[in-house]
Design a protein around this motif. Structure first.
Motif, mmCIF file in Angstrom:
data_model
loop_
_atom_site.group_PDB
_atom_site.id
_atom_site.type_symbol
_atom_site.label_atom_id
_atom_site.label_comp_id
_atom_site.label_asym_id
_atom_site.label_seq_id
_atom_site.Cartn_x
_atom_site.Cartn_y
_atom_site.Cartn_z
ATOM 1 N N ILE A 1 0.910 -1.389 0.036
ATOM 2 C CA ILE A 1 0.019 0.037 -0.268
ATOM 3 C C ILE A 1 0.870 1.350 0.012
ATOM 4 C CG2 ILE A 1 -1.661 1.253 1.135
ATOM 5 C CD1 ILE A 1 -2.822 -1.041 -0.178
ATOM 6 N N HIS A 2 1.860 1.372 0.660
ATOM 7 C CA HIS A 2 2.958 2.321 0.908
ATOM 8 C C HIS A 2 3.553 2.524 -0.373
ATOM 9 C CE1 HIS A 2 5.922 4.983 2.012
ATOM 10 N NE2 HIS A 2 6.932 4.276 1.711
ATOM 11 N N ILE A 3 4.006 1.725 -1.148
ATOM 12 C CA ILE A 3 4.687 1.823 -2.464
ATOM 13 C C ILE A 3 3.713 2.288 -3.225
ATOM 14 C CG2 ILE A 3 5.818 0.510 -4.496
ATOM 15 C CD1 ILE A 3 7.042 -1.434 -2.335
ATOM 16 N N GLN A 4 2.551 2.048 -3.594
ATOM 17 C CA GLN A 4 1.674 2.201 -4.653
ATOM 18 C C GLN A 4 1.055 3.781 -4.486
ATOM 19 O OE1 GLN A 4 1.206 0.343 -7.252
ATOM 20 N NE2 GLN A 4 2.620 -1.071 -6.005
ATOM 21 N N LYS B 1 4.984 6.137 -3.865
ATOM 22 C CA LYS B 1 5.839 6.125 -4.851
ATOM 23 C C LYS B 1 5.298 6.231 -6.350
ATOM 24 C CE LYS B 1 9.062 5.287 -1.720
ATOM 25 N NZ LYS B 1 10.160 6.471 -1.249
ATOM 26 N N GLU B 2 6.315 6.858 -7.191
ATOM 27 C CA GLU B 2 5.598 7.157 -8.538
ATOM 28 C C GLU B 2 6.810 6.579 -9.506
ATOM 29 O OE1 GLU B 2 4.558 11.195 -9.260
ATOM 30 O OE2 GLU B 2 2.876 10.745 -7.834
ATOM 31 N N GLY B 3 6.472 6.239 -10.813
ATOM 32 C CA GLY B 3 7.270 5.983 -11.778
ATOM 33 C C GLY B 3 8.276 5.046 -11.612
ATOM 34 N N THR C 1 10.594 -0.483 -9.410
ATOM 35 C CA THR C 1 11.735 -1.068 -8.834
ATOM 36 C C THR C 1 11.304 -1.561 -7.409
ATOM 37 O OG1 THR C 1 13.304 0.341 -9.988
ATOM 38 C CG2 THR C 1 14.146 -0.987 -8.096
ATOM 39 N N MET C 2 10.681 -0.987 -6.579
ATOM 40 C CA MET C 2 10.164 -1.476 -5.301
ATOM 41 C C MET C 2 9.093 -2.599 -5.233
ATOM 42 S SD MET C 2 10.360 2.487 -3.002
ATOM 43 C CE MET C 2 10.404 1.535 -1.283
ATOM 44 N N THR C 3 8.372 -2.356 -6.293
ATOM 45 C CA THR C 3 7.241 -3.262 -6.302
ATOM 46 C C THR C 3 7.889 -4.572 -6.828
ATOM 47 O OG1 THR C 3 5.361 -1.627 -6.921
ATOM 48 C CG2 THR C 3 5.176 -3.990 -7.728
#
Length: 198
Positions: A157-160, A163-165, A170-172
């Motif tokens: 949830i935090h990553i989505q 974070k962008e682009g 990369t993190m996903t």
């Protein structure tokens, strides 16, 4: 046409392909850029030993082990693949196959039959694609641990949301590769199927 379950789909492969480094650490710290609170991502899997329960509610790893005892070398549970085949057999051109709910009572009856080993009977007699899609949703909903696991829910949830682009991609990708392999295989199969539906 038959569904090719394990061929690469560009969008998904772009997410789940291995990171550029030659080794993937067993633990990875993902930092929250907003709160600076670190998330510890561990590569682990919970195995329920000697599980003798039904298909609905069974751990993925146990379903694969059960298939292996039948001499089947599968990346995803046999039932899941058969269910996707049945949904495609009815035709993916039907409107709202996942949006429109099936008959709850019939879905529950089919679950009970499948859990008692009468899967073939269910697939031969079911004439509603919405009931079959209801079975799919119920199977995923009743996994003891969600497909992306409870442990990693907050991180996803935090990553989505934060974070962008390329950073998000990369993190996903890194996070997906921390999931148990059976979860990754099922996730890939599901995403490939959903891409066909859309």
């Amino acid at each position: 046409p038959a569904v090719t379950r394990h061929n690469s789909v560009p969008g998904f492969t772009n997410i789940v392909k291995q990171p550029q480094s030659s080794t993937l650490p067993q633990a990875q710290i993902i930092s929250n850029s907003v709160t600076s609170t670190p998330y510890l991502v561990l590569n682990s899997i919970n195995v329920v030993e000697n599980f003798k329960g039904p298909i609905f509610g069974a751990p993925l790893i146990q379903l694969l082990e059960n298939d292996a005892t039948l001499g089947l070398k599968t990346k995803v549970p046999r039932f899941f693949t058969n269910l996707l085949d049945q949904i495609e057999k009815f035709g993916l051109e039907n409107e709202g196959i996942f949006r429109i709910s099936g008959d709850l009572q019939k879905i529950q009856e089919m679950e009970a039959l499948i859990n008692s080993g009468r899967e073939k009977e269910v697939f031969n007699n079911c004439n509603s694609i919405h009931d079959l899609c209801g079975l799919l949703k119920s199977f995923l909903r009743k996994l003891p641990d969600p497909l992306c696991t409870s442990k990693f829910y907050d991180v996803f949830i935090h990553i989505q949301s934060k974070k962008e682009g390329q950073a998000q991609l990369t993190m996903t990708r890194l996070l997906i590769h921390q999931l148990p392999k059976c979860n990754v295989d099922l996730l890939q199969t599901l995403v490939e199927f959903l891409l066909k539906v859309t």
